[in-house]
Design a protein around this motif. Structure first.
Motif, PDB file in Angstrom:
ATOM      1  N   LEU A 503       0.819  -1.226   0.000  1.00 37.14           N
ATOM      2  CA  LEU A 503       0.000   0.000   0.000  1.00 37.14           C
ATOM      3  C   LEU A 503       0.847   1.268   0.000  1.00 37.14           C
ATOM      4  O   LEU A 503       0.393   2.314  -0.443  1.00 37.14           O
ATOM      5  CB  LEU A 503      -0.949  -0.005   1.207  1.00 37.14           C
ATOM      6  N   SER A 504       2.078   1.133   0.510  1.00 35.63           N
ATOM      7  CA  SER A 504       2.929   2.340   0.546  1.00 35.63           C
ATOM      8  C   SER A 504       3.225   2.858  -0.858  1.00 35.63           C
ATOM      9  O   SER A 504       3.555   4.024  -1.036  1.00 35.63           O
ATOM     10  CB  SER A 504       4.234   2.044   1.278  1.00 35.63           C
ATOM     11  N   ARG A 505       3.081   1.995  -1.886  1.00 32.04           N
ATOM     12  CA  ARG A 505       3.345   2.448  -3.266  1.00 32.04           C
ATOM     13  C   ARG A 505       2.450   3.614  -3.648  1.00 32.04           C
ATOM     14  O   ARG A 505       2.795   4.413  -4.501  1.00 32.04           O
ATOM     15  CB  ARG A 505       3.082   1.333  -4.274  1.00 32.04           C
ATOM     16  N   PHE A 506       1.267   3.647  -3.035  1.00 27.53           N
ATOM     17  CA  PHE A 506       0.309   4.679  -3.436  1.00 27.53           C
ATOM     18  C   PHE A 506       0.595   6.037  -2.797  1.00 27.53           C
ATOM     19  O   PHE A 506      -0.083   7.013  -3.069  1.00 27.53           O
ATOM     20  CB  PHE A 506      -1.116   4.237  -3.098  1.00 27.53           C
ATOM     21  N   ARG A 507       1.599   6.069  -1.909  1.00 31.67           N
ATOM     22  CA  ARG A 507       1.963   7.380  -1.367  1.00 31.67           C
ATOM     23  C   ARG A 507       2.527   8.262  -2.467  1.00 31.67           C
ATOM     24  O   ARG A 507       2.405   9.467  -2.435  1.00 31.67           O
ATOM     25  CB  ARG A 507       2.998   7.203  -0.270  1.00 31.67           C
ATOM     26  N   LYS A 508       3.202   7.616  -3.389  1.00 29.16           N
ATOM     27  CA  LYS A 508       3.736   8.358  -4.532  1.00 29.16           C
ATOM     28  C   LYS A 508       3.322   7.606  -5.786  1.00 29.16           C
ATOM     29  O   LYS A 508       4.150   6.955  -6.435  1.00 29.16           O
ATOM     30  CB  LYS A 508       5.254   8.456  -4.442  1.00 29.16           C
ATOM     31  N   PRO A 509       2.046   7.683  -6.137  1.00 27.76           N
ATOM     32  CA  PRO A 509       1.610   6.898  -7.300  1.00 27.76           C
ATOM     33  C   PRO A 509       2.297   7.386  -8.560  1.00 27.76           C
ATOM     34  O   PRO A 509       2.515   8.587  -8.733  1.00 27.76           O
ATOM     35  CB  PRO A 509       0.102   7.143  -7.368  1.00 27.76           C
ATOM     36  N   VAL A 510       2.649   6.450  -9.407  1.00 31.85           N
ATOM     37  CA  VAL A 510       3.294   6.805 -10.671  1.00 31.85           C
ATOM     38  C   VAL A 510       2.244   6.769 -11.782  1.00 31.85           C
ATOM     39  O   VAL A 510       1.116   6.324 -11.573  1.00 31.85           O
ATOM     40  CB  VAL A 510       4.456   5.835 -10.998  1.00 31.85           C
ATOM     41  N   ALA A 511       2.637   7.232 -12.955  1.00 27.87           N
ATOM     42  CA  ALA A 511       1.690   7.304 -14.084  1.00 27.87           C
ATOM     43  C   ALA A 511       1.066   5.938 -14.348  1.00 27.87           C
ATOM     44  O   ALA A 511      -0.104   5.830 -14.684  1.00 27.87           O
ATOM     45  CB  ALA A 511       2.425   7.795 -15.319  1.00 27.87           C
ATOM     46  N   ARG A 512       1.884   4.894 -14.151  1.00 31.22           N
ATOM     47  CA  ARG A 512       1.400   3.552 -14.427  1.00 31.22           C
ATOM     48  C   ARG A 512       0.221   3.170 -13.520  1.00 31.22           C
ATOM     49  O   ARG A 512      -0.723   2.536 -13.944  1.00 31.22           O
ATOM     50  CB  ARG A 512       2.560   2.573 -14.207  1.00 31.22           C
ATOM     51  N   HIS A 513       0.318   3.585 -12.249  1.00 30.84           N
ATOM     52  CA  HIS A 513      -0.800   3.318 -11.330  1.00 30.84           C
ATOM     53  C   HIS A 513      -2.061   3.995 -11.842  1.00 30.84           C
ATOM     54  O   HIS A 513      -3.139   3.412 -11.839  1.00 30.84           O
ATOM     55  CB  HIS A 513      -0.475   3.886  -9.942  1.00 30.84           C
ATOM     56  N   ARG A 514      -1.892   5.236 -12.247  1.00 32.15           N
ATOM     57  CA  ARG A 514      -3.077   6.011 -12.646  1.00 32.15           C
ATOM     58  C   ARG A 514      -3.675   5.428 -13.926  1.00 32.15           C
ATOM     59  O   ARG A 514      -4.887   5.387 -14.097  1.00 32.15           O
ATOM     60  CB  ARG A 514      -2.701   7.478 -12.826  1.00 32.15           C
ATOM     61  N   LEU A 515      -2.794   4.968 -14.811  1.00 35.45           N
ATOM     62  CA  LEU A 515      -3.309   4.388 -16.064  1.00 35.45           C
ATOM     63  C   LEU A 515      -4.025   3.066 -15.815  1.00 35.45           C
ATOM     64  O   LEU A 515      -5.083   2.803 -16.390  1.00 35.45           O
ATOM     65  CB  LEU A 515      -2.155   4.175 -17.042  1.00 35.45           C
ATOM     66  N   ALA A 516      -3.436   2.255 -14.935  1.00 29.84           N
ATOM     67  CA  ALA A 516      -4.101   0.978 -14.623  1.00 29.84           C
ATOM     68  C   ALA A 516      -5.445   1.255 -13.968  1.00 29.84           C
ATOM     69  O   ALA A 516      -6.450   0.609 -14.279  1.00 29.84           O
ATOM     70  CB  ALA A 516      -3.219   0.142 -13.705  1.00 29.84           C
ATOM     71  N   ALA A 759      -5.942  -7.692 -17.572  1.00 32.48           N
ATOM     72  CA  ALA A 759      -4.641  -7.759 -18.250  1.00 32.48           C
ATOM     73  C   ALA A 759      -3.870  -6.467 -18.014  1.00 32.48           C
ATOM     74  O   ALA A 759      -2.653  -6.477 -17.820  1.00 32.48           O
ATOM     75  CB  ALA A 759      -4.846  -7.995 -19.744  1.00 32.48           C
ATOM     76  N   GLY A 760      -4.589  -5.351 -18.002  1.00 34.89           N
ATOM     77  CA  GLY A 760      -3.956  -4.049 -17.770  1.00 34.89           C
ATOM     78  C   GLY A 760      -3.347  -3.977 -16.387  1.00 34.89           C
ATOM     79  O   GLY A 760      -2.234  -3.482 -16.200  1.00 34.89           O
ATOM     80  N   LEU A 761      -4.070  -4.503 -15.429  1.00 33.30           N
ATOM     81  CA  LEU A 761      -3.579  -4.513 -14.049  1.00 33.30           C
ATOM     82  C   LEU A 761      -2.307  -5.368 -13.967  1.00 33.30           C
ATOM     83  O   LEU A 761      -1.310  -4.965 -13.368  1.00 33.30           O
ATOM     84  CB  LEU A 761      -4.680  -5.104 -13.159  1.00 33.30           C
ATOM     85  N   GLY A 762      -2.377  -6.542 -14.590  1.00 35.89           N
ATOM     86  CA  GLY A 762      -1.217  -7.436 -14.586  1.00 35.89           C
ATOM     87  C   GLY A 762      -0.022  -6.803 -15.271  1.00 35.89           C
ATOM     88  O   GLY A 762       1.098  -6.864 -14.767  1.00 35.89           O
ATOM     89  N   ALA A 763      -0.299  -6.135 -16.413  1.00 39.38           N
ATOM     90  CA  ALA A 763       0.792  -5.495 -17.165  1.00 39.38           C
ATOM     91  C   ALA A 763       1.421  -4.382 -16.345  1.00 39.38           C
ATOM     92  O   ALA A 763       2.642  -4.211 -16.328  1.00 39.38           O
ATOM     93  CB  ALA A 763       0.252  -4.946 -18.482  1.00 39.38           C
ATOM     94  N   MET A 764       0.569  -3.653 -15.625  1.00 40.28           N
ATOM     95  CA  MET A 764       1.073  -2.561 -14.790  1.00 40.28           C
ATOM     96  C   MET A 764       2.014  -3.115 -13.718  1.00 40.28           C
ATOM     97  O   MET A 764       3.123  -2.617 -13.535  1.00 40.28           O
ATOM     98  CB  MET A 764      -0.120  -1.847 -14.132  1.00 40.28           C
ATOM     99  N   LEU A 765       1.572  -4.164 -13.036  1.00 39.52           N
ATOM    100  CA  LEU A 765       2.388  -4.725 -11.961  1.00 39.52           C
ATOM    101  C   LEU A 765       3.669  -5.338 -12.523  1.00 39.52           C
ATOM    102  O   LEU A 765       4.736  -5.199 -11.946  1.00 39.52           O
ATOM    103  CB  LEU A 765       1.595  -5.798 -11.209  1.00 39.52           C
ATOM    104  N   PHE A 766       3.519  -5.991 -13.674  1.00 37.12           N
ATOM    105  CA  PHE A 766       4.654  -6.640 -14.310  1.00 37.12           C
ATOM    106  C   PHE A 766       5.765  -5.620 -14.574  1.00 37.12           C
ATOM    107  O   PHE A 766       6.904  -5.782 -14.141  1.00 37.12           O
ATOM    108  CB  PHE A 766       4.164  -7.268 -15.616  1.00 37.12           C
ATOM    109  N   SER A 767       5.401  -4.542 -15.247  1.00 38.33           N
ATOM    110  CA  SER A 767       6.438  -3.565 -15.587  1.00 38.33           C
ATOM    111  C   SER A 767       6.892  -2.804 -14.352  1.00 38.33           C
ATOM    112  O   SER A 767       8.057  -2.447 -14.213  1.00 38.33           O
ATOM    113  CB  SER A 767       5.954  -2.611 -16.684  1.00 38.33           C
ATOM    114  N   SER A 768       5.943  -2.574 -13.433  1.00 34.45           N
ATOM    115  CA  SER A 768       6.293  -1.821 -12.235  1.00 34.45           C
ATOM    116  C   SER A 768       7.277  -2.614 -11.373  1.00 34.45           C
ATOM    117  O   SER A 768       8.274  -2.071 -10.893  1.00 34.45           O
ATOM    118  CB  SER A 768       4.998  -1.551 -11.472  1.00 34.45           C
ATOM    119  N   LEU A 769       7.021  -3.903 -11.211  1.00 31.35           N
ATOM    120  CA  LEU A 769       7.920  -4.712 -10.379  1.00 31.35           C
ATOM    121  C   LEU A 769       9.261  -4.917 -11.066  1.00 31.35           C
ATOM    122  O   LEU A 769      10.305  -4.964 -10.407  1.00 31.35           O
ATOM    123  CB  LEU A 769       7.272  -6.058 -10.057  1.00 31.35           C
ATOM    124  N   LEU A 770       9.219  -5.020 -12.396  1.00 26.40           N
ATOM    125  CA  LEU A 770      10.485  -5.151 -13.126  1.00 26.40           C
ATOM    126  C   LEU A 770      11.341  -3.912 -12.912  1.00 26.40           C
ATOM    127  O   LEU A 770      12.553  -3.989 -12.719  1.00 26.40           O
ATOM    128  CB  LEU A 770      10.213  -5.317 -14.613  1.00 26.40           C
TER     129      LEU A 770
END
Lengths: 872, 237
Positions: A503-516, A759-770
Motif C-alpha cells: 500500500l505504501s506504493r500509493f503514497r507516490k503513485p506513478v503514471a502507471r498506477h493512474r493508467l491501470a 490484463a492491464g492490471l497485470g501489465a502494470m504490476l509486471f512492468s512496475s515490479l520489473l
C-alpha cells in the motif's frame, strides 16, 4: 546540420538496433503487448465486417437467379399484382431492360423437433423460362456435371413439374440434397413435398458470395402458396452494354412516371441503403461498443510505452549524450508505436476475421428478430474494412505513444540519469481542473441535441459524448484518491509487512498506477453500464411480456417466424381452432409491412373485441377507449412509431392502402419491444377491407377452466404439424431466449472488457515490479519471503482494482442512466424502467477483485522468484 | 548501549562459536574460476574487511556467503545452520532473523518513511507494534536522525539514508552483518560517520561484520582484513 537522408539512415539504424532487437530479446513482453493491440483491433474489425455483412444481407434474394438487378419495383403495402408487371413492361417498351416478376415465400424445413423452430429458407419464384433463356448460368450446371441423369436434364424439362425446386450450390451441399430427392417443407399451414431438381451455381462474380436459398418456377410457387396473380417484386435487369448510371436513372424515371401510386421504385444501391438505414441504430451502437474495446487496448499500449520510456531513461540519456537530437528520440518512439500498431493490427486482423464468423451469427439473430428475415449473412472480407482496421491500429498506437515519445525527448539527460527519480510529477490541482473541465463538457454533452437520421431515429451524439465525459470525470476524481489508500488502511498496514509495502506504493503513485486505475474504471464502468441496461431491459420486457402474453396457447405458421413474413393462418384454420370444445376464447393479429413517409414500418390489425375482453396491452400514458377503433379510422401506435414519426395522441397520419389513402387519428401509445421500426394498429376488419384480404399471422387461445394445457398443445401439434404451437410458458421462455440472443454480442464485449482491465492490471504490476527489481531484491535480502512479496504485489493490485471497481461501478450506474434515458431512447424510442441487478454488479466487483488479486499474486510470485543477484 | 537501554530481543550465545563459517568455497562463471578454497570464520563482534581489485569477485563471494548466490562447492553456515540444507522459506527466515545487510545504494523503500523503513525489518520478525515503536525510536536517536523520522528517502541526504539503512540492518539484532561498499556512495565525512556507527553498533549488539570495500580507509575500521586475489582469499597482515 545533418542532411535529411543521413537523419533517416540514423533513424533506420537505431530503430533496427534498439527496437527490433529488444523485441526479440524480450519476446514474452512483446507478445503480450502485441496481443493486447490485436485483441482490440480484432473486435473492431469483427464488428465492422459483421455490420457490413448485415447490410449486404438485405439485398434482394432474387440475385439468386437474376444476378445483380439494377432496379426493383415493390409495393408500398402488401404485394404487387401481375398487372403491375405489365404496366412496368409497357413503360419500358423503348428500353432494352428485361423484367423478372418474382414471388418470395418463406418455408420451414419439416424434419425437426415439433417443439423447436425449424430452419427457414426463402423461396424465390421466378419465370424460369425467361430466366433460363436470359442467363446462361441458370442451366449451366447440367453441362458441368453430366454424371447423373437428373442433372443432365435441362431446366426447361422441369417447367412442367409443379413441385420441382432448385437450391444454391452451398445449400444443396449443406443439406446433402440429391437431384430427384423429395424434401418436405412447411409453407403456411401446409406440408409440401417438393422435388429437388438441381443446384444453381453462384450468379454473382464473387466466388464466396452466394446466398443460401431456393428457386421455383413463379407460376408453380404462386399456385402452391395460393398467391395467384401476385408478385412481390419486379426485378429490372439492364444489358451489360447499357448498365451505366445514366441509363439506370432514365429507367428509374420511366418507372416512376408509370407508378400507379403504390410502387416503390428503387435502384439496387438505394434498396441496400434502406436496409442499412433500418439497422443504423443497432450498428452504430455495436460500432461504439467495439471502439470502446479498442480504446481500452490503446490505454494499455500507452501504459506499456510510458513504462518503457521510464525504464529506458538511461538509454535515452546515453543517446542524448552522444548527440542524438531530441527530435530523433521522439521519432524513435513514434516508430516503435507505429510498429506495435502495424504488427499488432495485422495479428488483430487475422483474429478479427475468425471472430467475425461468430459475431455475424449473433448479429443475424438480432436482425432476424428486430428487422427482417436474413439467412446466415455471408461475410465478405472487404479489403477496405481490413485496411481501415489496420490504419486505425497504427494511428491509434502512434496516438498512444505520442505523450511517452514527447516525454522521452524532452526530459534532460541529467534527470534521466539520476537514480531513483522515476516518479512522474503528480499535481492534484491539475486533476481537479481536468475534472471540472470534464464536468463542464458533460453538461454541454447533455444538452447537445441528437443528429436526426433519415430513418426517423436519431444518432445520440450527445449521449455518447456524455458517456465519454463521465468516464473522464470518474478517472480524474479517482486518481488523486490513490494517495489516500495508505492512510485509509494505515491500521491494517501495521499488522502486515506485505500490506505495508504494497500500500505504501500509493503514497507516490506513478503514471502507471493512474493508467491501470483508469483502465479498470473504464472496463468496469462499461460492463456495469451494460449490466444496468440489460437488467433494465430484461425487467421492462419481462413485465411487458407478462402483460402481453396472457393467453394459454399461441399459434403461428412455422414459416412465419420473421417480422416480414407473409405466410398466414387461414380463416378455416382459425374457425376450427375457435370451435374446439376446450377453447373458451381467442383472438388473432394480422400484420402488413408498409411505408409511411418513405420509411418502413408495420401496419397491424387487432381483433378489437378480443382486446376489450382480454386487455393485454401496456400503455404509455392513459389507456384509450378501444371501442373507438371498431369500424372507425382510429389507431394505436407503439412508442418507436411515436419517436420516429414525431406524432402523439390526437395526431392524424396518412396511410396509403390498396383501398385508398386512409387518415388515421391516434388515440393511444403502447409499449412494444418487438421491433424498433414502429407499428400502427387498427381494427382488423377495417384493415382487411382496406387491403382486400386478411393476413392473420398469429392466434391466441384461452382455454376453459380445468382443461389440461399440455394435452391440448400436444393434440394441436399432431393435428397441425405446419403450425408452431406454444404454451404460455414456452412462448415466454422463447421470447426471453430471443431477448438474450439480441444481447449476445454485448456479453462477448463485456468479457473482453473484463479481460483487458485485468490484463492491464497485470501489465502494470509486471512492468512496475520489473522496474523496481533493486527494491524487490533488497526486500528479499532483509528477509521478505516470496509469499510476503507476492502479498505486497497483491495489496498493490487490489488497491487499484478496489478503487477502480468502486469508481467503475459508480461510473457504470451513471452511464447506464445515459444508455437508458438518452442513447436507447434516441436510438430505438423505447422507454425502459430502471432496474439495477445488484447481485450481478456485486458479482462483477467480486470477479474483478478476485481475478485482480490472482493476477497480482501471480506476477508478484514470478517477480520474487527471480534470482536476487539478477535483480541487483 | 542498546542492551542497557532496550531489552534484547534475543539472548547472546555464551559459547564463542563462529557466526559465519565458510569451508572450501568455490565458484566459477563458466570456464572462469572466480575463487576456490575459500575458508573463513567470523565470530561475534568480529569485524572483517574484504578487499580486492574491481572484478576480483568480492561481491560474488559476499553473495555466496549471504546465501544469495549459489556456489559450486564447499559449505557455508550462519549461526550454525548450513545454507545448503535450507529451503527457500528457511532461507528467508534466516535472513530476517540472523542476517543484516547494508547496500552501497542504500535500497530504502522510497515510499516508506525513515521510521517505517526501520520498522519493516522488525515487523518481518513478528515483533509487536509497541516493541517496534520503542526500538525504532531508540535507533533513530542512537543514529542521530530522530528529526528525519517522517522523511521519505527522496527527502534525505546520502549520509542520512545510509544511517537509516544501518538502523534497518541492525534493528532486529542480527548475528552477522554484510555490508557491500557501504561508503561507496557517500562523501568522506558521511562515510566516516557511517563506518564509526557501524563499528560501534556491531559491538553493541555483538554481531559479526563482513564488509566488502575497495577502500583501505574503510577497511581500517575492521580488526581483520582479507584480500581476494587471483581467486584466493588471503589474510592480510
Amino acid at each position: 546540420m545533418p542532411s535529411a537522408s543521413s537523419q533517416s539512415n540514423l533513424l533506420a539504424t537505431l530503430s533496427w538496433r534498439l527496437i527490433f532487437r529488444r523485441w526479440t530479446q524480450q519476446k514474452l513482453k512483446t507478445i503480450g503487448l502485441l496481443s493486447v493491440v490485436a485483441l482490440g483491433v480484432s473486435v473492431f474489425l469483427a464488428i465492422g465486417l459483421t455490420n457490413r455483412a448485415s447490410v449486404n444481407s438485405f439485398r434482394s434474394f432474387t440475385e439468386l437467379v437474376a444476378g445483380k438487378s439494377q432496379i426493383s419495383v415493390r409495393s408500398s403495402l402488401g404485394s404487387l399484382k401481375i398487372e403491375d408487371a405489365a404496366t412496368a413492361r409497357q413503360s419500358l417498351l423503348e428500353s432494352e431492360a428485361s423484367l423478372f416478376p418474382t414471388l418470395e415465400v418463406l418455408v420451414a424445413l419439416a424434419e425437426t423437433d415439433p417443439s423447436s423452430p425449424s430452419p427457414l429458407y426463402k423461396v424465390i419464384g421466378v419465370d424460369l423460362l425467361a430466366a433460363a433463356s436470359h442467363f446462361s448460368k441458370i442451366d449451366g450446371k447440367r453441362n458441368q456435371s453430366p454424371d447423373t441423369a437428373a442433372e443432365e436434364k435441362s431446366i426447361f424439362d422441369h417447367l412442367s413439374e409443379e413441385n420441382a425446386f432448385f437450391a444454391t450450390d452451398s445449400l444443396a451441399e449443406e443439406r446433402q440434397w440429391k437431384p430427384g430427392q423429395t424434401v418436405s417443407f412447411y409453407m403456411g399451414q401446409s406440408l409440401l413435398e417438393l422435388q429437388f431438381a438441381g443446384s444453381i451455381p453462384n450468379q454473382t462474380d464473387e466466388a464466396d458470395d452466394s446466398i443460401p436459398g431456393l428457386v421455383m418456377d413463379l407460376f408453380s410457387l404462386a399456385s402452391i402458396a395460393q398467391r395467384q396473380n401476385e408478385v412481390d417484386s419486379i426485378e429490372i435487369v439492364l444489358p451489360a452494354n447499357a448498365n451505366d448510371p445514366g441509363t439506370v436513372s432514365e429507367t428509374l424515371a420511366l418507372l416512376n412516371e408509370a407508378n400507379p401510386g403504390h410502387w416503390v421504385v428503387e435502384s439496387q444501391a438505394a434498396r441496400q441503403q434502406s436496409g442499412a438505414i433500418m439497422t443504423l441504430a443497432l450498428r452504430t451502437n455495436l460500432r461504439a461498443l467495439s471502439a470502446l474495446s479498442l480504446i481500452v487496448a490503446l490505454f494499455l499500449v500507452f501504459q506499456a510505452l510510458d513504462s518503457s520510456v521510464s525504464r529506458r531513461k538511461s538509454e535515452n540519456a546515453a543517446l542524448r549524450s552522444i548527440g542524438v537530437s531530441p527530435n530523433s528520440i521522439r521519432w524513435l518512439w513514434i516508430i516503435e508505436s507505429a510498429c506495435i500498431g502495424a504488427v499488432g493490427g495485422a495479428l488483430g486482423i487475422l483474429l478479427g476475421l475468425v471472430t467475425a464468423r461468430f459475431s455475424a451469427s449473433m448479429v443475424d439473430e438480432t436482425i432476424n428478430v428486430l428487422y427482417y428475415f436474413t439467412s446466415d449473412s455471408k461475410l465478405s472480407y472487404e479489403p477496405s474494412e481490413i485496411i481501415t482496421a489496420w490504419f486505425v491500429s497504427i494511428f491509434a498506437c502512434v496516438l498512444a505513444g505520442w505523450y511517452p515519445a514527447r516525454s522521452a525527448a524532452l526530459t534532460p539527460p541529467a534527470q534521466m540519469l539520476k537514480q531513483g527519480q522515476h516518479h512522474t510529477r503528480y499535481k492534484r490541482r491539475s486533476y481537479l481542473t481536468a475534472f471540472l473541465a470534464s464536468l463542464l463538457f458533460a453538461g454541454l454533452a447533455y444538452i447537445c441535441p441528437p443528429i436526426p437520421a433519415s430513418n426517423g431515429h436519431s444518432i445520440p451524439v450527445g449521449g455518447y459524448l456524455l458517456a465519454l465525459a463521465l468516464t473522464a470525470c470518474a478517472i480524474f476524481i479517482a486518481c488523486p484518491l490513490l494517495e489516500f489508500l495508505p492512510k485509509l488502511f494505515n491500521g491494517l498496514s501495521r499488522t502486515s509487512s506485505s500490506l505495508r509495502v504494497g500500500l505504501s506504493r500509493f503514497r507516490k503513485p506513478v503514471a502507471r498506477h493512474r493508467l491501470a486505475l483508469g483502465s479498470v474504471i473504464v472496463a468496469v464502468g462499461m460492463t456495469a453500464a451494460m449490466i444496468v441496461l440489460i437488467g433494465s431491459f430484461q425487467k421492462t420486457v419481462t413485465e411487458w411480456m407478462s402483460n402481453v402474453i396472457q393467453a394459454d396457447i399461441y399459434i403461428r405458421s412455422r414459416s412465419a417466424v420473421s417480422a416480414d413474413s407473409k405466410n398466414v393462418i387461414t380463416q378455416e384454420i382459425w374457425k376450427s381452432l375457435l370451435g374446439r370444445p376446450e377453447v373458451a376464447e381467442g383472438g388473432t393479429i394480422s400484420r402488413f409491412n408498409t411505408r409511411i413517409q418513405e420509411r418502413e414500418t408495420s401496419l397491424i390489425g387487432y381483433d378489437i373485441d378480443y382486446l376489450v375482453s382480454q386487455p393485454h396491452i401496456s400503455w404509455i400514458g392513459a389507456s384509450p377507449d378501444l371501442s373507438r377503433m371498431a369500424d372507425a379510422p382510429n389507431a394505436i401506435i407503439n412508442e418507436s412509431f411515436k419517436e420516429r414519426f414525431d406524432v402523439r395522441i390526437g395526431s392524424q397520419i396518412e396511410v396509403a392502402t390498396p383501398g385508398g389513402i386512409q387518415h388515421l387519428a391516434i388515440i393511444g401509445v403502447q409499449s412494444d419491444f418487438g421491433n424498433e421500426r414502429g407499428s400502427i394498429g387498427v381494427d382488423q376488419d377495417l384493415l382487411a377491407k382496406w387491403m382486400g384480404h386478411n393476413r392473420m399471422q398469429g392466434v391466441a387461445l384461452h382455454l376453459k377452466e380445468g382443461v389440461p394445457l399440455n394435452e391440448v398443445v400436444d393434440n394441436l401439434r399432431q393435428e397441425f404439424p405446419a403450425l408452431e404451437i406454444y404454451s404460455n410458458r414456452l412462448l415466454r421462455s422463447q421470447a426471453l431466449q430471443v431477448f438474450k440472443q439480441t444481447f449476445a454480442i454485448t456479453y462477448a464485449l463485456e468479457f473482453i472488457g473484463l479481460f483487458i482491465s485485468v490484463a492491464g492490471l497485470g501489465a502494470m504490476l509486471f512492468s512496475s515490479l520489473l522496474e523496481r527489481r533493486g527494491e524487490v531484491g533488497a526486500l528479499r535480502r532483509i528477509g521478505m519471503s516470496r509469499k510476503s512479496l507476492s502479498g505486497a504485489a497483491t495489496a498493490e493490485g487490489l488497491g487499484i482494482a478496489g478503487l477502480g471497481t468502486a469508481f467503475g461501478i459508480l461510473l457504470g450506474l451513471a452511464q447506464g442512466w445515459v444508455l437508458i434515458f438518452i442513447v436507447n431512447k434516441q436510438s430505438f424510442g423505447w422507454t425502459l424502467s430502471v432496474s439495477i441487478p445488484w447481485w450481478q454488479v456485486t458479482l462483477l466487483a467480486l470477479a474483478i477483485l478476485a481475478t485482480g488479486a490472482l493476477v497480482s499474486w501471480r506476477v508478484g510470485w514470478w517477480n520474487s522468484g527471480l534470482r536476487i543477484e539478477q535483480e541487483e | 548501549m542498546i542492551h542497557e537501554m532496550h531489552k534484547p530481543i534475543r539472548k547472546a550465545d555464551s559459547k564463542p562459536l563462529p557466526v559465519l563459517r565458510a569451508c572450501s568455497l568455490e565458484k566459477s562463471f563458466g570456464e572462469r574460476l572466480l575463487f576456490s578454497s575459500v575458508d573463513i570464520d567470523i565470530f561475534p563482534k568480529q569485524q572483517v574487511a574484504l578487499l580486492g581489485p574491481s572484478g576480483a569477485g568480492k561481491s560474488t563471494l559476499l553473495n555466496c556467503l549471504e546465501g544469495v548466490e549459489p556456489y559450486d562447492a564447499g559449505s557455508v553456515s550462519i549461526g550454525g545452520k548450513a545454507l545448503e540444507s535450507l529451503d527457500e522459506n528457511e532461507m528467508s527466515a534466516l535472513r530476517r532473523n540472523e542476517i543484516g545487510t547494508i547496500f552501497q545504494f542504500f535500497h530504502l523503500l522510497p515510499t516508506l518513511t525513515a521510521f517505517e523503513n526501520i520498522e519493516l525489518a522488525l515487523q518481518l520478525t513478528g515483533v509487536s507494534a509497541e516493541q517496534r515503536q520503542e526500538r525504532v525510536e531508540f535507533l533513530l536517536n542512537r543514529l542521530q536522525i530522530e528529526h528525519r523520522s517522517e522523511a521519505f528517502p527522496s527527502q534525505m541526504s546520502g549520509g542520512e539514508m545510509q544511517r537509516v539503512a544501518i538502523a534497518r540492518a541492525i534493528a532486529h539484532e542480527p548475528k552477522i552483518l554484510f555490508a557491500d561498499e557501504p561508503t561507496g556512495n557517500l562523501d568522506s565525512k558521511s562515510g566516516q560517520m557511517a563506518l564509526e556507527l557501524l563499528s560501534e553498533l556491531c559491538q553493541e549488539i555483538g554481531a559479526g561484520l563482513l564488509m566488502v570495500t575497495h577502500s583501505q580507509e574503510a577497511a581500517s575500521y575492521c580488526e581483520s582484513q582479507y584480500s581476494l586475489v587471483d581467486g584466493q582469499l588471503q589474510r592480510d597482515a
